[in-house]
Design a protein around this motif. Sequence first.
Motif, PDB file in Angstrom:
ATOM      1  N   VAL A 117     -86.176-122.887  52.707  1.00  0.00           N
ATOM      2  CA  VAL A 117     -86.572-121.488  52.915  1.00  0.00           C
ATOM      3  C   VAL A 117     -85.343-120.614  53.145  1.00  0.00           C
ATOM      4  CG1 VAL A 117     -87.764-119.911  54.487  1.00  0.00           C
ATOM      5  CG2 VAL A 117     -88.893-121.982  53.708  1.00  0.00           C
ATOM      6  N   VAL A 118     -84.429-121.056  53.994  1.00  0.00           N
ATOM      7  CA  VAL A 118     -83.222-120.272  54.272  1.00  0.00           C
ATOM      8  C   VAL A 118     -82.384-120.123  53.002  1.00  0.00           C
ATOM      9  CG1 VAL A 118     -81.046-120.298  55.555  1.00  0.00           C
ATOM     10  CG2 VAL A 118     -83.180-120.793  56.725  1.00  0.00           C
ATOM     11  N   SER A 119     -82.242-121.185  52.239  1.00  0.00           N
ATOM     12  CA  SER A 119     -81.477-121.113  50.990  1.00  0.00           C
ATOM     13  C   SER A 119     -82.135-120.154  49.995  1.00  0.00           C
ATOM     14  CB  SER A 119     -81.372-122.495  50.349  1.00  0.00           C
ATOM     15  OG  SER A 119     -80.717-123.379  51.216  1.00  0.00           O
ATOM     16  N   PHE A 120     -83.448-120.223  49.898  1.00  0.00           N
ATOM     17  CA  PHE A 120     -84.181-119.328  49.001  1.00  0.00           C
ATOM     18  C   PHE A 120     -83.968-117.875  49.399  1.00  0.00           C
ATOM     19  CE2 PHE A 120     -88.094-116.975  47.988  1.00  0.00           C
ATOM     20  CZ  PHE A 120     -88.090-117.104  46.611  1.00  0.00           C
ATOM     21  N   LEU A 121     -84.077-117.586  50.690  1.00  0.00           N
ATOM     22  CA  LEU A 121     -83.905-116.212  51.152  1.00  0.00           C
ATOM     23  C   LEU A 121     -82.465-115.730  50.987  1.00  0.00           C
ATOM     24  CD1 LEU A 121     -86.179-116.116  54.311  1.00  0.00           C
ATOM     25  CD2 LEU A 121     -86.626-115.181  52.047  1.00  0.00           C
ATOM     26  N   LEU A 122     -81.492-116.614  51.194  1.00  0.00           N
ATOM     27  CA  LEU A 122     -80.096-116.227  50.989  1.00  0.00           C
ATOM     28  C   LEU A 122     -79.802-115.893  49.527  1.00  0.00           C
ATOM     29  CD1 LEU A 122     -78.108-118.665  53.310  1.00  0.00           C
ATOM     30  CD2 LEU A 122     -78.339-116.190  53.540  1.00  0.00           C
ATOM     31  N   GLY A 123     -80.512-116.512  48.617  1.00  0.00           N
ATOM     32  CA  GLY A 123     -80.340-116.193  47.201  1.00  0.00           C
ATOM     33  C   GLY A 123     -81.160-115.003  46.755  1.00  0.00           C
ATOM     34  N   LEU A 124     -82.363-114.848  47.323  1.00  0.00           N
ATOM     35  CA  LEU A 124     -83.272-113.796  46.893  1.00  0.00           C
ATOM     36  C   LEU A 124     -82.919-112.430  47.473  1.00  0.00           C
ATOM     37  CD1 LEU A 124     -85.992-113.046  45.469  1.00  0.00           C
ATOM     38  CD2 LEU A 124     -87.067-113.413  47.687  1.00  0.00           C
ATOM     39  N   LEU A 125     -82.556-112.379  48.729  1.00  0.00           N
ATOM     40  CA  LEU A 125     -82.364-111.098  49.415  1.00  0.00           C
ATOM     41  C   LEU A 125     -81.293-110.215  48.770  1.00  0.00           C
ATOM     42  CD1 LEU A 125     -83.515-109.537  51.783  1.00  0.00           C
ATOM     43  CD2 LEU A 125     -81.698-110.483  53.198  1.00  0.00           C
ATOM     44  N   PRO A 126     -80.091-110.705  48.461  1.00  0.00           N
ATOM     45  CA  PRO A 126     -79.115-109.811  47.822  1.00  0.00           C
ATOM     46  C   PRO A 126     -79.576-109.292  46.466  1.00  0.00           C
ATOM     47  CG  PRO A 126     -78.018-111.770  48.642  1.00  0.00           C
ATOM     48  CD  PRO A 126     -79.486-112.003  48.773  1.00  0.00           C
ATOM     49  N   MET A 127     -80.198-110.141  45.662  1.00  0.00           N
ATOM     50  CA  MET A 127     -80.662-109.701  44.348  1.00  0.00           C
ATOM     51  C   MET A 127     -81.804-108.692  44.476  1.00  0.00           C
ATOM     52  SD  MET A 127     -78.830-111.016  42.017  1.00  0.00           S
ATOM     53  CE  MET A 127     -77.431-110.878  43.086  1.00  0.00           C
ATOM     54  N   TRP A 128     -82.667-108.885  45.456  1.00  0.00           N
ATOM     55  CA  TRP A 128     -83.761-107.948  45.682  1.00  0.00           C
ATOM     56  C   TRP A 128     -83.218-106.597  46.136  1.00  0.00           C
ATOM     57  CZ3 TRP A 128     -85.787-105.668  50.198  1.00  0.00           C
ATOM     58  CH2 TRP A 128     -86.992-105.014  50.028  1.00  0.00           C
ATOM     59  N   LEU A 129     -82.205-106.601  47.001  1.00  0.00           N
ATOM     60  CA  LEU A 129     -81.597-105.345  47.449  1.00  0.00           C
ATOM     61  C   LEU A 129     -80.910-104.621  46.293  1.00  0.00           C
ATOM     62  CD1 LEU A 129     -80.131-106.392  50.902  1.00  0.00           C
ATOM     63  CD2 LEU A 129     -82.080-104.892  50.467  1.00  0.00           C
TER      64      LEU A 129
END
Length: 138
Positions: free
Chosen positions: A47-59
Amino acid sequence: MQIVRTIVWVALLVVFVAFTMLNWDKALTVRIWPGIVWDTRLPAVVVVSFLLGLLPMWLIHRGSKWRLQRRIASLETAARNAAIAPAPSGPAPVATASAAAPVEGVIDPTPADPPLAATDHRDPPLTGTPVPKDEILR
């Protein structure tokens, strides 16, 4: 489009829940920095790895979408203002050509071009015949 996004998120959630149930017994020791150790389960790391990859791209996506929406709104406003602009008032000038003799003292505004001289460096007239190369380079 909303239904496709919902289906993708539900499928992602189902895959994650199945992964979590199958791997809950696996404990991991994650060494963040020397002296900082994190004891956790495998699903938390995922979950942490997924969020670390998703959050910058989403922003980045949200920022570019916001910028483009502002640009589109600006262009729409400019187009709307140009369409509403009032037409010039008064009658439009009408150009008429008279076949009468020229009036004395009035200069013709479109004099004919003089014929090209042999030393003139302007483009040769278009007659449909090829121009020799040495005449072009003169």
